[in-house]
Design a protein around this motif. Sequence first.
Motif, PDB file in Angstrom:
ATOM      1  N   ALA A  71       0.984  -1.257  -0.128  1.00  0.00           N
ATOM      2  CA  ALA A  71      -0.122   0.021   0.230  1.00  0.00           C
ATOM      3  C   ALA A  71       1.034   1.345  -0.080  1.00  0.00           C
ATOM      4  O   ALA A  71       0.615   2.068  -0.797  1.00  0.00           O
ATOM      5  CB  ALA A  71      -0.985  -0.087   1.041  1.00  0.00           C
ATOM      6  N   ILE A  72       2.102   1.340   0.930  1.00  0.00           N
ATOM      7  CA  ILE A  72       2.906   2.510   0.787  1.00  0.00           C
ATOM      8  C   ILE A  72       3.513   2.551  -0.519  1.00  0.00           C
ATOM      9  O   ILE A  72       3.517   3.609  -1.076  1.00  0.00           O
ATOM     10  CB  ILE A  72       3.864   2.200   1.819  1.00  0.00           C
ATOM     11  CG1 ILE A  72       3.247   2.169   3.148  1.00  0.00           C
ATOM     12  CG2 ILE A  72       5.058   3.507   1.865  1.00  0.00           C
ATOM     13  CD1 ILE A  72       4.169   1.669   4.524  1.00  0.00           C
ATOM     14  N   GLN A  73       3.836   1.560  -0.936  1.00  0.00           N
ATOM     15  CA  GLN A  73       4.533   1.325  -2.491  1.00  0.00           C
ATOM     16  C   GLN A  73       3.695   1.920  -3.588  1.00  0.00           C
ATOM     17  O   GLN A  73       3.866   2.937  -4.494  1.00  0.00           O
ATOM     18  CB  GLN A  73       5.157   0.095  -2.981  1.00  0.00           C
ATOM     19  CG  GLN A  73       6.402  -0.344  -1.853  1.00  0.00           C
ATOM     20  CD  GLN A  73       6.813  -1.639  -2.519  1.00  0.00           C
ATOM     21  OE1 GLN A  73       6.913  -1.940  -3.695  1.00  0.00           O
ATOM     22  NE2 GLN A  73       7.215  -2.460  -1.669  1.00  0.00           N
ATOM     23  N   ALA A  74       2.383   1.420  -3.439  1.00  0.00           N
ATOM     24  CA  ALA A  74       1.282   2.079  -4.674  1.00  0.00           C
ATOM     25  C   ALA A  74       1.235   3.370  -4.348  1.00  0.00           C
ATOM     26  O   ALA A  74       1.189   4.287  -5.349  1.00  0.00           O
ATOM     27  CB  ALA A  74       0.027   1.062  -4.420  1.00  0.00           C
ATOM     28  N   LYS A  75       0.801   3.984  -3.177  1.00  0.00           N
ATOM     29  CA  LYS A  75       0.668   5.371  -2.838  1.00  0.00           C
ATOM     30  C   LYS A  75       1.838   6.066  -3.196  1.00  0.00           C
ATOM     31  O   LYS A  75       1.856   7.258  -3.913  1.00  0.00           O
ATOM     32  CB  LYS A  75       0.149   5.832  -1.635  1.00  0.00           C
ATOM     33  CG  LYS A  75      -1.124   5.415  -1.100  1.00  0.00           C
ATOM     34  CD  LYS A  75      -1.676   6.370  -0.500  1.00  0.00           C
ATOM     35  CE  LYS A  75      -3.329   6.199  -0.062  1.00  0.00           C
ATOM     36  NZ  LYS A  75      -4.197   7.299  -0.156  1.00  0.00           N
ATOM     37  N   LEU A  76       3.112   5.756  -3.036  1.00  0.00           N
ATOM     38  CA  LEU A  76       4.321   6.313  -3.256  1.00  0.00           C
ATOM     39  C   LEU A  76       4.530   6.671  -4.951  1.00  0.00           C
ATOM     40  O   LEU A  76       4.785   7.626  -5.512  1.00  0.00           O
ATOM     41  CB  LEU A  76       5.478   5.728  -2.627  1.00  0.00           C
ATOM     42  CG  LEU A  76       6.786   6.441  -2.819  1.00  0.00           C
ATOM     43  CD1 LEU A  76       6.676   7.933  -2.356  1.00  0.00           C
ATOM     44  CD2 LEU A  76       7.823   5.750  -2.185  1.00  0.00           C
ATOM     45  N   ALA A  77       4.168   5.420  -5.550  1.00  0.00           N
ATOM     46  CA  ALA A  77       4.318   5.208  -6.923  1.00  0.00           C
ATOM     47  C   ALA A  77       3.342   6.539  -7.581  1.00  0.00           C
ATOM     48  O   ALA A  77       3.615   7.236  -8.525  1.00  0.00           O
ATOM     49  CB  ALA A  77       3.836   4.060  -7.707  1.00  0.00           C
ATOM     50  N   GLY A  78       2.087   6.460  -7.029  1.00  0.00           N
ATOM     51  CA  GLY A  78       1.146   7.758  -7.481  1.00  0.00           C
ATOM     52  C   GLY A  78       1.749   9.003  -7.443  1.00  0.00           C
ATOM     53  O   GLY A  78       1.280   9.933  -8.179  1.00  0.00           O
ATOM     54  N   VAL A  79       2.420   9.176  -6.313  1.00  0.00           N
ATOM     55  CA  VAL A  79       2.953  10.605  -5.996  1.00  0.00           C
ATOM     56  C   VAL A  79       4.242  10.832  -6.796  1.00  0.00           C
ATOM     57  O   VAL A  79       4.278  12.025  -7.466  1.00  0.00           O
ATOM     58  CB  VAL A  79       3.249  10.793  -4.524  1.00  0.00           C
ATOM     59  CG1 VAL A  79       4.043  12.034  -4.101  1.00  0.00           C
ATOM     60  CG2 VAL A  79       1.988  10.666  -3.660  1.00  0.00           C
ATOM     61  N   VAL A  80       5.244   9.926  -7.063  1.00  0.00           N
ATOM     62  CA  VAL A  80       6.559  10.158  -7.550  1.00  0.00           C
ATOM     63  C   VAL A  80       6.519   9.927  -9.140  1.00  0.00           C
ATOM     64  O   VAL A  80       7.354  10.437  -9.785  1.00  0.00           O
ATOM     65  CB  VAL A  80       7.475   9.565  -6.886  1.00  0.00           C
ATOM     66  CG1 VAL A  80       7.755   9.902  -5.368  1.00  0.00           C
ATOM     67  CG2 VAL A  80       7.640   8.086  -7.223  1.00  0.00           C
ATOM     68  N   GLY A  81       5.506   9.281  -9.514  1.00  0.00           N
ATOM     69  CA  GLY A  81       5.356   9.020 -10.799  1.00  0.00           C
ATOM     70  C   GLY A  81       6.221   7.659 -11.211  1.00  0.00           C
ATOM     71  O   GLY A  81       7.262   7.231 -10.560  1.00  0.00           O
ATOM     72  N   ALA A  82       5.966   6.853 -12.434  1.00  0.00           N
ATOM     73  CA  ALA A  82       6.368   5.563 -12.686  1.00  0.00           C
ATOM     74  C   ALA A  82       7.900   5.779 -13.056  1.00  0.00           C
ATOM     75  O   ALA A  82       8.508   4.765 -12.516  1.00  0.00           O
ATOM     76  CB  ALA A  82       5.820   4.931 -14.105  1.00  0.00           C
TER      77      ALA A  82
END
Length: 85
Positions: A10-21
């Motif tokens: 969940a942390i990884q998914a939210k982080l990916a949404g914030v910083v971009g792929a």
Amino acid sequence: MDISDTQDYAIQAKLAGVVGATVFYRVFAGVRFAEVDGPLLYVYAKDESIAAEIEEDFALVIADLATEILKQVIEVVVVLPKVLQ
């Protein structure tokens, strides 16, 4: 307290949404959000240079996201290379 796989993802998914792929796959590939000890979140990165980059550039974002997901205040993100795990 160890972080469950679900919380880690969940942390990884939210982080990916914030910083971009692009940034996520360059910096956070293989990262593990592993453990919480009071206000500290322990993160394992693939090497020392990535660990330093995460601590310098992304610690505040990670702390905010982890606080939201874990329902516990995270004040400090400690990033260690996996060789020290």
